[in-house]
Design an enzyme around this catalytic site. Structure first.
Site, PDB file in Angstrom:
ATOM      1  N   THR A  97      36.054  17.427  -9.646  1.00  0.00           N
ATOM      2  CA  THR A  97      36.831  16.562 -10.528  1.00  0.00           C
ATOM      3  C   THR A  97      37.057  15.205  -9.875  1.00  0.00           C
ATOM      4  O   THR A  97      36.454  14.890  -8.843  1.00  0.00           O
ATOM      5  CB  THR A  97      38.150  17.267 -10.922  1.00  0.00           C
ATOM      6  OG1 THR A  97      38.774  16.506 -11.971  1.00  0.00           O
ATOM      7  CG2 THR A  97      39.102  17.423  -9.751  1.00  0.00           C
TER       8      THR A  97
ATOM      9  N   LYS B  64      32.935  12.937  -9.555  1.00  0.00           N
ATOM     10  CA  LYS B  64      31.970  13.430 -10.540  1.00  0.00           C
ATOM     11  C   LYS B  64      30.654  12.648 -10.568  1.00  0.00           C
ATOM     12  O   LYS B  64      29.597  13.225 -10.833  1.00  0.00           O
ATOM     13  CB  LYS B  64      32.605  13.435 -11.931  1.00  0.00           C
ATOM     14  CG  LYS B  64      33.715  14.466 -12.080  1.00  0.00           C
ATOM     15  CD  LYS B  64      34.263  14.491 -13.485  1.00  0.00           C
ATOM     16  CE  LYS B  64      35.362  15.544 -13.620  1.00  0.00           C
ATOM     17  NZ  LYS B  64      35.865  15.644 -14.994  1.00  0.00           N
TER      18      LYS B  64
ATOM     19  N   GLY C 161      38.488   4.032 -19.835  1.00  0.00           N
ATOM     20  CA  GLY C 161      38.100   4.729 -18.617  1.00  0.00           C
ATOM     21  C   GLY C 161      36.672   5.229 -18.690  1.00  0.00           C
ATOM     22  O   GLY C 161      36.389   6.180 -19.420  1.00  0.00           O
TER      23      GLY C 161
END
Length: 287
Positions: free
Chosen positions: A63, A67, A127
């Site tokens: 995570t 990633k 994002g």
């Protein structure tokens, strides 16, 4: 089956509970450990991956903020991970590493489970890191007409827009100072930044921009009711919480970790019940 999670600020993750629960439901003895870069002296991501491989792990989830970086460690990359350019699942077999992206598939399953057959329409996505890439490709696969991409790193948003356009999807980077002007004409609002996480509290966009015609997704699920989700509820907007992505990407990851088709099918059959369970547990109700 030894599994784990590598990331930052993950000590309150529900991933161990989900995977151990899936192990019990499918008859696979499963353990799941957290490797938090904020708490452990991890020399590097590569060193951490090599450490768990040497310890006999079947695989790990990955995570924030690793990633995108983890793709470079894989010997084989699935089509989905290659298209998205990031991975959240590594499967180890015979000394090799397979990179998968179950954020991509999990988002699409979570969208349908939460919002049914609703068309995504025009979407504002904030994002464009690892999870942002996966969600952007997922929402376009679901039929989004255009995705407006916002990031403090404008070059990164522009690169993702170019990638989406190359695959035939409508997308463009949007300067952050234009968010307020564009939000009202969008159908969906998506947060794929860490803003809203217990370690990064706040709301990724002004709450007053959320209106009743919007559907809202927040990739953050610790806490499950983020400031953005609270704003969406207050505006009577449709909500897809981070719990949906957490459950469905987790089930898909577990299926990759399994080595038996019957066990994969058994895990898949648990997805709806697990989604209902974690919505009750983490969101406090069935919505």
């Amino acid at each position: 089956m030894k599994l784990g999670l590598i990331g930052k600020a993950i000590l309150n993750s529900s991933a161990p509970d989900l995977h151990v629960r899936l192990g019990k439901l499918t008859g696979i003895e499963t353990s799941y450990e957290l490797f938090d870069a904020d708490e452990l002296s991890l020399a590097s991501l590569e060193a951490a991956v090599q450490q768990v491989m040497a310890a006999g792990y079947r695989g790990v989830n990955v995570t924030y903020p690793f990633k995108e970086q983890v793709i470079g460690l894989a010997d084989r990359i699935s089509d989905g991970a290659r298209m998205v350019g990031s991975a959240n699942t590594l499967v180890f077999q015979d000394g090799s590493i397979l990179a998968e992206n179950t954020d991509f598939t999990g988002f699409m399953s979570g969208y349908r489970a939460s919002l049914g057959e609703r068309e995504p329409g025009r979407v504002l996505l904030i994002g464009t890191g690892g999870v942002g890439k996966a969600v952007a490709f997922g929402v376009t696969q679901l039929g989004a007409t255009e995705v407006l991409l916002v990031d403090i790193d404008t070059a990164r948003a522009e690169r993702l827009a170019e990638e989406l356009v190359r695959f035939g999807f409508g997308a463009r980077a949007l300067p952050s100072d234009q968010v307020a002007d564009e939000a009202a004409s969008c159908n969906g609002l998506i947060n794929c930044t860490p803003i809203g996480h217990e370690k990064s509290p706040g709301c990724p966009l002004p709450p007053q921009l959320v209106q009743s015609h919007h559907w809202v997704f927040d990739a953050v699920y610790v806490p499950a009711v983020t400031e953005l989700i609270a704003a969406a509820r207050a505006a009577d907007a449709s909500v897809m919480s981070g719990v949906s992505l957490f459950v469905f990407q987790g089930v898909d990851a577990f299926k990759h970790f399994c080595e038996d088709d019957d066990k994969r099918a058994a895990a898949d059959q648990q997805a709806a019940a697990l989604f209902a369970h974690y919505r009750r547990q983490l969101l406090g109700h069935n919505g």
